[in-house]
Design a protein around this motif. Structure first.
Motif, PDB file in Angstrom:
ATOM      1  N   LEU A 159       0.847  -1.197   0.000  1.00 12.68           N
ATOM      2  CA  LEU A 159       0.000   0.000   0.000  1.00 12.68           C
ATOM      3  C   LEU A 159       0.875   1.237   0.000  1.00 12.68           C
ATOM      4  CD1 LEU A 159      -2.775  -0.832   2.655  1.00 12.68           C
ATOM      5  CD2 LEU A 159      -2.968  -0.938   0.163  1.00 12.68           C
ATOM      6  N   ASN A 160       0.479   2.245  -0.757  1.00 14.93           N
ATOM      7  CA  ASN A 160       1.159   3.540  -0.719  1.00 14.93           C
ATOM      8  C   ASN A 160       0.402   4.448   0.243  1.00 14.93           C
ATOM      9  OD1 ASN A 160       3.207   2.949  -2.655  1.00 14.93           O
ATOM     10  ND2 ASN A 160       1.685   3.183  -4.279  1.00 14.93           N
ATOM     11  N   VAL A 161       0.820   4.439   1.504  1.00 19.53           N
ATOM     12  CA  VAL A 161       0.100   5.163   2.554  1.00 19.53           C
ATOM     13  C   VAL A 161       1.091   5.761   3.543  1.00 19.53           C
ATOM     14  CG1 VAL A 161      -1.985   3.739   2.380  1.00 19.53           C
ATOM     15  CG2 VAL A 161      -0.147   3.048   3.920  1.00 19.53           C
ATOM     16  N   ASP A 162       0.563   6.601   4.432  1.00 18.40           N
ATOM     17  CA  ASP A 162       1.300   7.054   5.609  1.00 18.40           C
ATOM     18  C   ASP A 162       1.115   5.981   6.679  1.00 18.40           C
ATOM     19  OD1 ASP A 162       1.961   8.222   8.116  1.00 18.40           O
ATOM     20  OD2 ASP A 162       1.678  10.219   7.280  1.00 18.40           O
ATOM     21  N   SER A 163       2.168   5.253   6.972  1.00 19.58           N
ATOM     22  CA  SER A 163       2.042   4.072   7.831  1.00 19.58           C
ATOM     23  C   SER A 163       1.510   4.408   9.213  1.00 19.58           C
ATOM     24  CB  SER A 163       3.398   3.369   7.935  1.00 19.58           C
ATOM     25  OG  SER A 163       4.370   4.244   8.485  1.00 19.58           O
ATOM     26  N   GLU A 164       1.947   5.531   9.809  1.00 24.53           N
ATOM     27  CA  GLU A 164       1.509   5.865  11.169  1.00 24.53           C
ATOM     28  C   GLU A 164       0.037   6.265  11.191  1.00 24.53           C
ATOM     29  OE1 GLU A 164       3.340   5.248  13.811  1.00 24.53           O
ATOM     30  OE2 GLU A 164       4.800   4.478  12.367  1.00 24.53           O
ATOM     31  N   ARG A 165      -0.391   7.014  10.198  1.00 23.25           N
ATOM     32  CA  ARG A 165      -1.801   7.402  10.133  1.00 23.25           C
ATOM     33  C   ARG A 165      -2.693   6.178   9.883  1.00 23.25           C
ATOM     34  NH1 ARG A 165      -3.320  11.980  12.584  1.00 23.25           N
ATOM     35  NH2 ARG A 165      -1.929  13.690  12.070  1.00 23.25           N
ATOM     36  N   MET A 166      -2.253   5.296   8.970  1.00 20.70           N
ATOM     37  CA  MET A 166      -3.050   4.107   8.699  1.00 20.70           C
ATOM     38  C   MET A 166      -3.092   3.188   9.911  1.00 20.70           C
ATOM     39  SD  MET A 166      -4.778   3.925   6.018  1.00 20.70           S
ATOM     40  CE  MET A 166      -5.178   2.210   6.287  1.00 20.70           C
TER      41      MET A 166
ATOM     42  N   ALA B 140      -5.745   4.527  12.115  1.00 23.54           N
ATOM     43  CA  ALA B 140      -7.090   4.197  11.617  1.00 23.54           C
ATOM     44  C   ALA B 140      -7.442   2.747  11.908  1.00 23.54           C
ATOM     45  CB  ALA B 140      -7.170   4.482  10.122  1.00 23.54           C
ATOM     46  N   LEU B 141      -6.492   1.823  11.652  1.00 25.94           N
ATOM     47  CA  LEU B 141      -6.754   0.403  11.894  1.00 25.94           C
ATOM     48  C   LEU B 141      -6.959   0.115  13.375  1.00 25.94           C
ATOM     49  CD1 LEU B 141      -4.161  -1.140   9.398  1.00 25.94           C
ATOM     50  CD2 LEU B 141      -6.652  -1.186   9.192  1.00 25.94           C
TER      51      LEU B 141
ATOM     52  N   ILE C 157      -8.949   9.691   7.816  1.00 25.97           N
ATOM     53  CA  ILE C 157      -7.609   9.248   7.410  1.00 25.97           C
ATOM     54  C   ILE C 157      -7.677   8.474   6.101  1.00 25.97           C
ATOM     55  CG2 ILE C 157      -5.708   7.700   8.012  1.00 25.97           C
ATOM     56  CD1 ILE C 157      -6.199   8.464  10.947  1.00 25.97           C
ATOM     57  N   ILE C 158      -8.626   7.561   5.997  1.00 27.60           N
ATOM     58  CA  ILE C 158      -8.749   6.738   4.781  1.00 27.60           C
ATOM     59  C   ILE C 158      -9.139   7.598   3.583  1.00 27.60           C
ATOM     60  CG2 ILE C 158     -10.124   4.907   3.721  1.00 27.60           C
ATOM     61  CD1 ILE C 158     -10.184   3.637   6.590  1.00 27.60           C
ATOM     62  N   LYS C 159     -10.041   8.553   3.777  1.00 23.20           N
ATOM     63  CA  LYS C 159     -10.400   9.470   2.684  1.00 23.20           C
ATOM     64  C   LYS C 159      -9.205  10.302   2.254  1.00 23.20           C
ATOM     65  CE  LYS C 159     -15.396  10.091   3.098  1.00 23.20           C
ATOM     66  NZ  LYS C 159     -16.490  11.075   3.329  1.00 23.20           N
ATOM     67  N   ALA C 160      -8.370  10.726   3.220  1.00 24.14           N
ATOM     68  CA  ALA C 160      -7.184  11.517   2.880  1.00 24.14           C
ATOM     69  C   ALA C 160      -6.222  10.729   2.001  1.00 24.14           C
ATOM     70  CB  ALA C 160      -6.483  11.977   4.154  1.00 24.14           C
ATOM     71  N   HIS C 161      -6.275   9.391   2.078  1.00 24.35           N
ATOM     72  CA  HIS C 161      -5.438   8.539   1.233  1.00 24.35           C
ATOM     73  C   HIS C 161      -6.124   8.180  -0.080  1.00 24.35           C
ATOM     74  CE1 HIS C 161      -3.251   7.939   5.044  1.00 24.35           C
ATOM     75  NE2 HIS C 161      -2.228   7.589   4.288  1.00 24.35           N
TER      76      HIS C 161
ATOM     77  N   GLU D  45     -25.299 -10.720  14.842  1.00 22.05           N
ATOM     78  CA  GLU D  45     -24.306 -11.537  14.131  1.00 22.05           C
ATOM     79  C   GLU D  45     -22.958 -10.838  13.988  1.00 22.05           C
ATOM     80  OE1 GLU D  45     -25.716 -13.073  10.463  1.00 22.05           O
ATOM     81  OE2 GLU D  45     -27.602 -13.850  11.307  1.00 22.05           O
ATOM     82  N   GLY D  46     -22.954  -9.532  13.999  1.00 18.77           N
ATOM     83  CA  GLY D  46     -21.687  -8.831  13.919  1.00 18.77           C
ATOM     84  C   GLY D  46     -21.674  -7.751  12.838  1.00 18.77           C
ATOM     85  N   THR D  47     -20.517  -7.111  12.729  1.00 22.10           N
ATOM     86  CA  THR D  47     -20.334  -5.980  11.813  1.00 22.10           C
ATOM     87  C   THR D  47     -19.072  -6.198  10.987  1.00 22.10           C
ATOM     88  OG1 THR D  47     -21.405  -4.469  13.371  1.00 22.10           O
ATOM     89  CG2 THR D  47     -20.020  -3.482  11.655  1.00 22.10           C
ATOM     90  N   THR D  48     -19.145  -5.817   9.711  1.00 21.03           N
ATOM     91  CA  THR D  48     -17.986  -5.907   8.816  1.00 21.03           C
ATOM     92  C   THR D  48     -17.620  -4.511   8.324  1.00 21.03           C
ATOM     93  OG1 THR D  48     -18.649  -8.118   8.077  1.00 21.03           O
ATOM     94  CG2 THR D  48     -17.039  -6.930   6.714  1.00 21.03           C
ATOM     95  N   ILE D  49     -16.400  -4.115   8.556  1.00 23.18           N
ATOM     96  CA  ILE D  49     -15.855  -2.851   8.045  1.00 23.18           C
ATOM     97  C   ILE D  49     -15.042  -3.163   6.802  1.00 23.18           C
ATOM     98  CG2 ILE D  49     -14.415  -0.850   8.515  1.00 23.18           C
ATOM     99  CD1 ILE D  49     -16.936  -0.873  10.177  1.00 23.18           C
ATOM    100  N   ILE D  50     -15.344  -2.455   5.711  1.00 18.83           N
ATOM    101  CA  ILE D  50     -14.681  -2.691   4.429  1.00 18.83           C
ATOM    102  C   ILE D  50     -13.903  -1.442   4.027  1.00 18.83           C
ATOM    103  CG2 ILE D  50     -14.977  -3.336   2.003  1.00 18.83           C
ATOM    104  CD1 ILE D  50     -17.706  -4.560   2.898  1.00 18.83           C
ATOM    105  N   ILE D  51     -12.601  -1.579   3.837  1.00 23.42           N
ATOM    106  CA  ILE D  51     -11.732  -0.462   3.437  1.00 23.42           C
ATOM    107  C   ILE D  51     -11.211  -0.753   2.042  1.00 23.42           C
ATOM    108  CG2 ILE D  51      -9.693   0.894   3.997  1.00 23.42           C
ATOM    109  CD1 ILE D  51      -9.981  -0.132   6.891  1.00 23.42           C
ATOM    110  N   SER D  52     -11.348   0.206   1.138  1.00 21.81           N
ATOM    111  CA  SER D  52     -10.900   0.030  -0.253  1.00 21.81           C
ATOM    112  C   SER D  52      -9.926   1.139  -0.623  1.00 21.81           C
ATOM    113  CB  SER D  52     -12.104   0.064  -1.204  1.00 21.81           C
ATOM    114  OG  SER D  52     -13.015  -0.959  -0.897  1.00 21.81           O
ATOM    115  N   PHE D  53      -8.857   0.743  -1.320  1.00 21.46           N
ATOM    116  CA  PHE D  53      -7.863   1.690  -1.847  1.00 21.46           C
ATOM    117  C   PHE D  53      -7.710   1.440  -3.333  1.00 21.46           C
ATOM    118  CE2 PHE D  53      -6.506   1.384   2.611  1.00 21.46           C
ATOM    119  CZ  PHE D  53      -6.470   2.731   2.945  1.00 21.46           C
ATOM    120  N   PRO D  54      -7.496   2.493  -4.120  1.00 22.62           N
ATOM    121  CA  PRO D  54      -7.214   2.277  -5.545  1.00 22.62           C
ATOM    122  C   PRO D  54      -5.922   1.503  -5.727  1.00 22.62           C
ATOM    123  CG  PRO D  54      -6.904   4.576  -4.960  1.00 22.62           C
ATOM    124  CD  PRO D  54      -7.514   3.924  -3.766  1.00 22.62           C
ATOM    125  N   LYS D  55      -5.897   0.638  -6.734  1.00 19.23           N
ATOM    126  CA  LYS D  55      -4.748  -0.237  -6.927  1.00 19.23           C
ATOM    127  C   LYS D  55      -3.537   0.543  -7.414  1.00 19.23           C
ATOM    128  CE  LYS D  55      -3.781  -4.839  -8.725  1.00 19.23           C
ATOM    129  NZ  LYS D  55      -4.299  -5.972  -9.502  1.00 19.23           N
TER     130      LYS D  55
END
Length: 466
Positions: free
Chosen positions: A356-363, A366-367, A440-444, A456-466
């Motif tokens: 991933l091309n991201v800011d590691s500390e910011r990501m 977020a995680l 943070i994710i939008k900024a990336h 049953e639970g919750t699913t969080i889905i994060i998508s980044f352009p390839k």
């Protein structure tokens, strides 16, 4: 509406009128001038043709010294009312004329327009006053050449008085037509300028009302052009500003509430210590621990607010670099390992080694917020699963818990600041974790969404352009 001369209505109208006046009068003048030049050139050409033809016949008569034939030709082709025909010898002395009554009063023909040039063996064309009159005449003067000999001079002129009368009549007609056209165009221009200026004035007043705080109002301008589109954009901006203002007020109310609770708890604890609780060590330690917990909560809230403010303002620079998603997830799991142990929650890491091309500390921040939220609402013995894969030119991360889930009506709001769907979602958190993660994710350049089923639970889905 009264016309103000410094208004856009007046400027548009003045511009239209000036352009119309220039266009109509220049066009009318050009047409009149072109007609005048065309007529004069036509008359001049006719004179040249006739004088050229007559010079042949008269040259032959002069060559034979037959002055009677010359006089006959002059009388036949000269008309005292319109056409004057004069024949001179090579030195400029009058031999024959179609206007003898006038010409006998002329002593020196060299001063007559064109004669000096003809005496010098030149052909001269032009417009001048009559010999003894003020009427304008078109003339041509040329030498008479026959059998290679210069035998005389022919001067032929025609009056243009009738044409000038017709031209003046035509001028009046054209000017009248131009004025009528100008008036009609002025009326149309006034209507057009008004139709353009009124919506602009309405939008100006609407913008002034927006600036005065009347948010959420709408302006009604039904047009299919750019002004109609501008009105639609103003309405959209008004609604957006009203929405932002509502969010700002709700945010301030939530911040005030969130700050008031720990401050009140610290205040009550200190008051309890001041009135005697400090004399009991066990109670004193518990109160001090409570105060420390509230201060830590307050510190986290302030830090989260600062992070959120920086992200919203775009003043939090991102240090983009290529990062291994697996190593980033491993760091997040290690950071929350103690919390998973205390909650009795298992972590299932099934993330491949994606880049991933991201800011590691910011990501990482977020995680961690997302994982802490998943652990918080997961029952003991449950599992939080992490997955990663590529799909449709997107790099996708999924974080799924087996918690209590979220109601459908609350799902669209979980990324809002301080939002909690019901009392079951209350905790010791600040209510800003998911909001910060989303920013943070939008900024990336990525997106974050949630899918949930109650119980049953919750699913969080994060998508980044390839």
């Amino acid at each position: 509406m009264p016309l103000k001369w410094n208004s856009i209505h007046a400027k548009l109208l003045a511009t239209y009128l000036v352009l119309i006046a220039l266009g109509t009068f220049l066009l009318g003048g050009y047409l009149l001038w072109s007609f005048y030049i065309f007529f004069m050139n036509m008359k001049q050409t006719e004179l040249e043709i006739w004088s050229n033809i007559l010079s042949e016949d008269i040259g032959e008569a002069l060559y034979r010294n037959n002055l009677e034939q010359v006089q006959g030709l002059v009388k036949r082709y000269g008309s005292p009312e319109t056409i004057t025909l004069r024949i001179f010898n090579p030195q400029g002395r009058l031999l024959s004329t179609s206007a003898p009554k006038i010409d006998r009063m002329i002593k020196d023909w060299s001063v007559i327009p064109g004669m000096k040039g003809a005496i010098q063996n030149k052909t001269v064309n032009g417009v001048a006053k009559g010999v003894l009159s003020n009427e304008d005449r078109v003339y041509t003067v040329r030498p008479i050449i026959y059998q290679g000999q210069r035998l005389g001079i022919i001067r032929m002129s025609v009056t243009i008085t009738q044409f000038q009368r017709q031209f003046r009549s035509l001028l009046v007609t054209v000017l009248g037509t131009v004025m009528l056209t100008f008036l009609l165009c002025a009326v149309i221009s006034a209507w057009l300028a008004r139709s353009l200026a009124l919506p602009i004035l309405e939008m100006r007043n609407f913008a002034v009302r927006l600036g005065s705080g009347h948010l959420g109002e709408n302006i009604y301008i039904s047009r299919g052009d750019e002004l109609g589109q501008l009105a639609s954009e103003l309405n959209r901006m008004s609604e957006l500003l009203a929405s932002v203002e509502r969010e700002r007020r709700a945010f301030l109310a939530n911040v005030s509430h969130e700050l008031r609770t720990p401050v009140s708890n610290v205040k009550v604890t200190l008051e309890a210590l001041s009135i005697g609780a400090a004399s009991e060590p066990e109670l004193c330690d518990r109160f001090i621990q409570t105060a420390q917990n509230e201060i830590n909560r307050l510190s986290r809230l302030i830090q989260d607010l600062l992070d959120l403010g920086r992200l919203e303002a775009g003043v939090a620079p991102l240090e983009i670099q290529s990062v291994s998603l697996r190593s980033l997830i491993n760091r997040a799991i290690e950071a929350i390992e103690l919390r998973t142990f205390h909650h009795g929650v298992n972590i299932n890491n099934d993330v491949p080694d994606l880049e991933l091309n991201v800011d590691s500390e910011r990501m990482l921040q977020a995680l961690l917020n997302i994982l802490e939220n998943a652990i918080k609402y997961s029952p003991p013995g449950s599992t939080v699963s992490l997955m990663g894969y590529t799909e449709n030119n997107q790099k996708i991360i999924q974080i799924k818990d087996e918690g209590i889930g979220i109601k459908p009506e609350a799902l669209p709001h979980i990324f809002e600041e301080f939002y909690r769907s019901d009392s079951s979602r209350q905790s010791d958190g600040t209510g800003l974790g998911l909001a910060i993660s989303q920013r943070i994710i939008k900024a990336h350049g990525g997106t974050i969404t949630a899918d949930s089923v109650l119980g049953e639970g919750t699913t969080i889905i994060i998508s980044f352009p390839k």
